[in-house]
Enzyme design. Structure first.
Site, mmCIF file in Angstrom:
data_model
loop_
_atom_site.group_PDB
_atom_site.id
_atom_site.type_symbol
_atom_site.label_atom_id
_atom_site.label_comp_id
_atom_site.label_asym_id
_atom_site.label_seq_id
_atom_site.Cartn_x
_atom_site.Cartn_y
_atom_site.Cartn_z
ATOM 1 N N CYS A 115 0.814 -1.220 0.000
ATOM 2 C CA CYS A 115 0.000 0.000 0.000
ATOM 3 C C CYS A 115 0.849 1.272 0.000
ATOM 4 C CB CYS A 115 -0.958 0.005 1.185
ATOM 5 S SG CYS A 115 -2.108 -1.378 1.133
ATOM 6 N N HIS A 252 -3.192 7.499 1.507
ATOM 7 C CA HIS A 252 -3.589 6.146 1.117
ATOM 8 C C HIS A 252 -4.990 5.909 1.677
ATOM 9 C CE1 HIS A 252 -3.870 1.942 0.565
ATOM 10 N NE2 HIS A 252 -3.657 1.623 1.836
ATOM 11 N N ASN A 282 -9.990 0.019 -0.516
ATOM 12 C CA ASN A 282 -8.523 0.075 -0.471
ATOM 13 C C ASN A 282 -7.969 -0.603 -1.735
ATOM 14 O OD1 ASN A 282 -5.802 -0.244 0.045
ATOM 15 N ND2 ASN A 282 -6.076 -0.965 2.149
HETATM 16 O O1 UT7 Z 1 -3.747 -0.725 3.471
HETATM 17 C C1 UT7 Z 1 -2.989 -1.521 4.308
HETATM 18 C C2 UT7 Z 1 -3.095 -1.030 5.680
HETATM 19 N N1 UT7 Z 1 -4.303 -1.544 6.301
HETATM 20 C C3 UT7 Z 1 -4.930 -0.797 7.178
HETATM 21 O O2 UT7 Z 1 -4.570 0.330 7.408
HETATM 22 C C4 UT7 Z 1 -6.089 -1.438 7.906
HETATM 23 C C5 UT7 Z 1 -6.066 -0.981 9.333
HETATM 24 N N2 UT7 Z 1 -7.134 -1.595 10.138
HETATM 25 C C6 UT7 Z 1 -8.429 -1.270 9.998
HETATM 26 O O3 UT7 Z 1 -8.784 -0.474 9.142
HETATM 27 C C7 UT7 Z 1 -9.425 -1.839 10.979
HETATM 28 O O4 UT7 Z 1 -8.731 -2.505 11.999
HETATM 29 C C8 UT7 Z 1 -10.438 -2.826 10.330
HETATM 30 C C9 UT7 Z 1 -11.404 -2.058 9.446
HETATM 31 C C10 UT7 Z 1 -9.701 -3.865 9.497
HETATM 32 C C11 UT7 Z 1 -11.258 -3.539 11.382
HETATM 33 O O5 UT7 Z 1 -11.898 -2.601 12.238
HETATM 34 P P1 UT7 Z 1 -11.830 -2.762 13.812
HETATM 35 O O6 UT7 Z 1 -12.622 -1.666 14.387
HETATM 36 O O7 UT7 Z 1 -10.374 -2.824 14.176
HETATM 37 O O8 UT7 Z 1 -12.586 -4.123 14.048
HETATM 38 P P2 UT7 Z 1 -12.042 -5.517 14.645
HETATM 39 O O9 UT7 Z 1 -11.127 -6.179 13.692
HETATM 40 O O10 UT7 Z 1 -11.560 -5.296 16.040
HETATM 41 O O11 UT7 Z 1 -13.375 -6.333 14.715
HETATM 42 C C12 UT7 Z 1 -14.456 -5.923 15.567
HETATM 43 C C13 UT7 Z 1 -15.571 -6.915 15.447
HETATM 44 C C14 UT7 Z 1 -15.124 -8.357 15.675
HETATM 45 O O12 UT7 Z 1 -16.161 -9.015 16.337
HETATM 46 P P3 UT7 Z 1 -16.083 -9.267 17.943
HETATM 47 O O13 UT7 Z 1 -14.831 -10.048 18.149
HETATM 48 O O14 UT7 Z 1 -16.032 -7.884 18.534
HETATM 49 O O15 UT7 Z 1 -17.343 -10.008 18.206
HETATM 50 C C15 UT7 Z 1 -15.003 -8.916 14.293
HETATM 51 O O16 UT7 Z 1 -15.193 -10.308 14.242
HETATM 52 O O17 UT7 Z 1 -16.127 -6.883 14.119
HETATM 53 C C16 UT7 Z 1 -16.119 -8.205 13.579
HETATM 54 N N3 UT7 Z 1 -15.920 -8.110 12.138
HETATM 55 C C17 UT7 Z 1 -16.924 -7.939 11.264
HETATM 56 N N4 UT7 Z 1 -18.257 -7.843 11.434
HETATM 57 C C18 UT7 Z 1 -18.993 -7.659 10.337
HETATM 58 C C19 UT7 Z 1 -14.743 -8.133 11.450
HETATM 59 N N5 UT7 Z 1 -14.971 -7.990 10.142
HETATM 60 C C20 UT7 Z 1 -16.324 -7.872 9.999
HETATM 61 C C21 UT7 Z 1 -17.153 -7.679 8.893
HETATM 62 N N6 UT7 Z 1 -18.486 -7.583 9.103
HETATM 63 N N7 UT7 Z 1 -16.675 -7.583 7.625
#
Ligand code: UT7
Length: 325
Positions: A115, A252, A282
């Site tokens: 990225c 980005h 992304n």
């Molecule tokens: O370009 C390369 C660089 N990449 C980035 O910069 C990405 C950086 N990270 C992020 O943007 C965020 O961490 C994400 C968007 C990937 C995830 O957001 P988050 O607020 O960190 O969520 P999380 O991974 O902590 O997940 C929260 C909850 C989890 O459920 P529980 O454990 O709280 O019950 C996940 O299982 O959301 C759940 N979850 C989803 N629910 C519905 C994860 N993915 C999904 C989904 N739909 N697609």
């Protein structure tokens, strides 16, 4: 004495026709439009057609950039393609782009910094033009990133899209030039010890398979905000500039929350931050040139504006570039 600088004289973009909305995804996996929009700001993404390769996306963006600059393919000396999703293991997608543009001279190669790839590609091309390796460079960020997604992993499958953006850099003698235009500086970093939080579990000499994206999203998120803040400070300090001098932030496009955090940190009015993540998701190395080109072509970014670009991704690799248009 001559002071060679490279300036951006044209830009182009290409997005595949096929659009996949959050609702389309919710119909095939356990997710929802509400979750995706709230956590990422993404509403939809473009998906390359089965017969479209990364080089096809790149060539379309390149042709658009050549038209914009009023140039022919033969005017290009160097092609740098930033991509994580090359057509083939070898040759470089950049040489395939060269072939499709019918360019039989100059030189072309790929840059792999995921990225952060466009910022890396811009830095490499700028350095090469400054050191006399040609007059004009096509720097392209192009990805068919959805081809390396695990569609069973909702934590990554909803985040990415396909596309390509391109800029044309031209070397000029900035000594005594009326304006200080061009790439002012680029700043690159990587930290290989953070491999495990964002990688693809395949490759020609590893598993022999292409593999799929694996990401510990929360960990990457934390690194993104701190490392991007630091590299942005570094870029401004290197040019004796402050955040107040920045006309446009072209970040980005990984997550709306990261983009907003960077804009807030720089105290930029939200209208000065170019956002495409809602429509493109992304697109890895393509996200910055796609956003940049949109804002140049719709007239927001004008000659003389100071543009700050930044990005981070797998590696971890990150970087920033300051460009005076
Ligand atoms: O370009 C390369 C660089 N990449 C980035 O910069 C990405 C950086 N990270 C992020 O943007 C965020 O961490 C994400 C968007 C990937 C995830 O957001 P988050 O607020 O960190 O969520 P999380 O991974 O902590 O997940 C929260 C909850 C989890 O459920 P529980 O454990 O709280 O019950 C996940 O299982 O959301 C759940 N979850 C989803 N629910 C519905 C994860 N993915 C999904 C989904 N739909 N697609």
């Amino acid at each position: 004495m001559t002071l060679v600088r490279s300036k951006i004289i044209g830009c182009g973009s290409y997005l595949p026709e096929n659009i996949l909305t959050n609702d389309d995804l919710a119909a095939r996996m356990d997710t929802s439009d509400e979750w995706i929009q709230k956590r990422t700001g993404i509403r939809q993404r473009h998906i390359a057609a089965d017969d479209e390769k990364t080089s096809d996306l790149a060539v379309n963006a390149a042709r658009d950039a050549l038209d914009h600059a009023g140039l022919e393919a033969g005017d290009i000396d160097l092609i740098v393609v930033a991509t994580t999703t090359p057509d083939e293991t070898f040759p470089a997608t950049a040489t395939t782009v060269q072939r499709k543009l019918d360019i039989g001279a100059g030189f072309a190669f790929d840059v792999q910094a995921v990225c952060a790839g466009f910022v890396y590609g811009l830095a490499v091309a700028d350095s090469m033009l400054k050191t006399g390796h040609g007059k004009r460079a096509l720097v392209i960020g192009a990805e068919t990133f959805t081809r390396i997604l695990d569609w069973e992993d909702r934590g990554t499958a909803v985040l990415f899209g396909d596309g390509a953006g391109a800029v044309i850099l031209e070397a000029y003698d900035a000594e005594g030039a009326p304006e200080d235009r061009g790439v002012l500086s680029t700043h690159l970093h990587s930290d290989g010890t953070e491999h495990d939080i964002l990688y693809v579990d395949g490759g020609p000499s590893g598993t022999g398979t292409v593999g799929h994206v694996r990401m510990a999203g929360k960990e990457v998120y934390k690194h993104a905000v701190t490392k991007l803040s630091a590299v942005v400070d570094e870029a401004l300090a290197a040019n004796d500039l402050s955040a107040a001098d920045v006309d446009w932030l072209v970040p980005h496009q990984a997550n709306r929350r990261i983009i907003d955090a960077m804009g807030d940190r720089l105290k930029l009015d939200p209208s000065k931050v170019v956002v495409t993540v809602d429509r493109h998701a992304n697109t890895s190395a393509a996200s910055i040139p796609l956003a940049l080109c949109e804002a140049v072509r719709d007239g927001r970014i004008k000659q003389g504006d100071l543009v700050l670009m930044e990005g981070i991704g797998g590696g971890l690799a990150w970087g920033a570039a300051l460009v005076r248009f």
